[in-house]
Every structure is written in C-alpha cells, then in structure tokens.
Design a protein around this motif. Sequence first.
Motif, PDB file in Angstrom:
ATOM      1  N   UNK A  69       0.840  -1.465  -0.102  1.00  0.00           N
ATOM      2  CA  UNK A  69      -0.121   0.574  -0.235  1.00  0.00           C
ATOM      3  C   UNK A  69       0.653   1.835  -0.183  1.00  0.00           C
ATOM      4  N   UNK A  70       0.856   2.505  -0.436  1.00  0.00           N
ATOM      5  CA  UNK A  70       1.305   3.350  -0.639  1.00  0.00           C
ATOM      6  C   UNK A  70       1.442   4.373   1.141  1.00  0.00           C
ATOM      7  N   UNK A  71       0.235   3.849   1.862  1.00  0.00           N
ATOM      8  CA  UNK A  71      -0.068   4.428   2.811  1.00  0.00           C
ATOM      9  C   UNK A  71       1.456   3.422   3.815  1.00  0.00           C
ATOM     10  N   UNK A  72       1.434   4.185   4.737  1.00  0.00           N
ATOM     11  CA  UNK A  72       2.536   3.678   6.085  1.00  0.00           C
ATOM     12  C   UNK A  72       1.614   3.779   7.047  1.00  0.00           C
ATOM     13  N   UNK A  73       0.353   5.116   6.903  1.00  0.00           N
ATOM     14  CA  UNK A  73      -0.361   4.867   8.477  1.00  0.00           C
ATOM     15  C   UNK A  73      -1.533   3.554   8.268  1.00  0.00           C
ATOM     16  N   UNK A  74      -1.867   3.063   6.900  1.00  0.00           N
ATOM     17  CA  UNK A  74      -2.422   2.144   6.534  1.00  0.00           C
ATOM     18  C   UNK A  74      -1.038   0.852   7.036  1.00  0.00           C
ATOM     19  N   UNK A  75      -0.587   0.580   6.231  1.00  0.00           N
ATOM     20  CA  UNK A  75       0.095  -0.587   7.114  1.00  0.00           C
ATOM     21  C   UNK A  75       0.684  -0.862   8.219  1.00  0.00           C
ATOM     22  N   UNK A  76       1.169   0.638   9.280  1.00  0.00           N
ATOM     23  CA  UNK A  76       1.440   0.543  10.696  1.00  0.00           C
ATOM     24  C   UNK A  76       0.075  -0.324  11.045  1.00  0.00           C
ATOM     25  N   UNK A  77      -1.322   0.206  10.574  1.00  0.00           N
ATOM     26  CA  UNK A  77      -2.754  -0.385  11.877  1.00  0.00           C
ATOM     27  C   UNK A  77      -2.309  -1.927  10.995  1.00  0.00           C
ATOM     28  N   UNK A  78      -2.022  -2.024   9.870  1.00  0.00           N
ATOM     29  CA  UNK A  78      -2.577  -3.195   9.544  1.00  0.00           C
ATOM     30  C   UNK A  78      -1.203  -4.828  10.573  1.00  0.00           C
ATOM     31  N   UNK A  79       0.172  -3.933  10.525  1.00  0.00           N
ATOM     32  CA  UNK A  79       0.608  -4.975  11.365  1.00  0.00           C
ATOM     33  C   UNK A  79       0.182  -5.071  12.375  1.00  0.00           C
ATOM     34  N   UNK A  80      -0.025  -3.788  13.462  1.00  0.00           N
ATOM     35  CA  UNK A  80      -0.863  -4.336  14.720  1.00  0.00           C
ATOM     36  C   UNK A  80      -1.786  -5.064  14.319  1.00  0.00           C
ATOM     37  N   UNK A  81      -2.384  -5.362  13.526  1.00  0.00           N
ATOM     38  CA  UNK A  81      -3.458  -6.505  13.246  1.00  0.00           C
ATOM     39  C   UNK A  81      -3.154  -7.689  12.854  1.00  0.00           C
ATOM     40  N   UNK A  82      -1.923  -7.892  12.573  1.00  0.00           N
ATOM     41  CA  UNK A  82      -1.777  -8.580  11.968  1.00  0.00           C
ATOM     42  C   UNK A  82      -0.509  -9.934  13.239  1.00  0.00           C
TER      43      UNK A  82
END
Length: 212
Positions: A69-82
């Motif tokens: 994804x282009x958004x580091x903010x979104x991926x920070x959340x994704x990593x926390x959810x994972x």
Amino acid sequence: MNTEHKPGPSEFWDEFYSERQRVWSGKPNGALMREVSMISPGRAIDLGCGEGADAIWLAERGWTVTGVDISAVALGRAAAHAAEAGVADRVTWLVSDLAEWEPEQTYDLVTASFLHSPIEMPRERILLAATRAVAPGGTLFVVGHTAFPPWARHAHDDAHMPSADELAASLGLRAADWELETSTSEGREATGPEGQTAVLTDAVLTARRLAS
Ligand SMILES: C[S@@+](CC[C@H](N)C(=O)[O-])C[C@H]1O[C@@H](n2cnc3c(N)ncnc32)[C@H](O)[C@@H]1O
C-alpha cells in the motif's frame, strides 16, 4: 498565483487514514473469501491492502502474503492487526506506490480489493502488471466498485469504473492462457463511515493463468 497545496498520493492517503482510528470494517471481503477459500495456499500479494483485513485473512488460511500500500499509516495498522491475529510472521507489509510497479516475481494469488483512488492512480496499468505477477496455475482476483459509494467525499464524476466483463477484456483475460472463472456484478449491503447504509454493486473478477 494559485498557492493551493495539492497533496501527492502518499500524502493524500496518509491524511485519509490519519483522520480516523479505523477506516475500513476490518472484515475480509466476502467475494474474496468465496472465490479463494478452495485454493491451496501458496504465495499471495494484496495490492492496495489498506488496513490489511484481506491479507490477514489469507495469512490465517496458510498463505504467505505480501501486502502493498502507498500509505505507511494504513500499513502500521495492518501490522498491528496481524500481530493481534498471530500471523505477523506470515505477512510482509510494503509501503510502495504501485503506479510504477513492475513485478519482479510471481505469486500463486494476486488480489486487488477496491483499488480505487479519487486522485491520480493508473488502476488499469497496475492491474495489467498484476496479470504479469500471476504464476502459471495461479489466480488473479479483483473486486471493485462500479460507482463510487454515495458517501465518498472525493468522488469524481468522470472516473470510469469498469464492469467485470470490461475489465476482463482490457486485461486480456479471455486469451487462451487464462481461464476466466468469475466475471460478474454483485449487490452488497454496505455501511459508510458515519453508519449510513446503501446497496453497492461490485465488479468481481477471478481468473486463473493456465499452467502451460
Ligand atoms: C479504497 S482503499 C481499499 C483498501 C483495501 N483493499 C480494502 O478493500 O479495504 C484503496 C487503497 O489503495 C491504496 N492506494 C491508492 N493509490 C495507491 C498507489 N498508487 N499505490 C499503492 N497503493 C495505493 C490506498 O492507500 C488505499 O489503502
């Protein structure tokens, strides 16, 4: 002189995600679950994975997943959810602008769920690159809007949102080396960010690259 600041795509999407604690539902896409659940897990890539619900669902089913994804903010959340889901070791999160993406390897599953943007994004170019990322015997899954949801704040009227059949034709999925498994329009009840509801029509496409 017009000094209005126009955000680039990465700034736009980081701001979009920063405005709310959670933007999407956190649930994997229903069409993805249906289309992919019978496929044996291998390597997958989720293009425009956002907060990661699809990628995490795939990892829970045994896939080794790259979420881009282009958004580091979104991926920070994704990593926390994972991490919460106990699958952090099976997902790699990659902050990248897919506009110039040229796949360097192939995957058993390439998915793109609602890869839309109200600002410049060469969706068809990215999806064509996605076809090249599918390994022989692998699957391409694309689900997209056929119209912006009524609550979309940044919708532009001139954006062409292809049907699944139009997309299948433009991506060359009727060629001899592909089997077009699903190309359909599906109605879905959806809830917007303020709790508004609407029935949206999705274009759902699943195609398999024939093994030889
Ligand atoms: C409508 S959201 C869909 C998110 C997720 N796939 C889902 O179904 O919930 C579109 C996503 O595409 C991402 N995106 C937009 N333009 C992009 C680009 N050029 N490269 C990579 N990701 C992009 C956005 O950051 C956003 O997370």
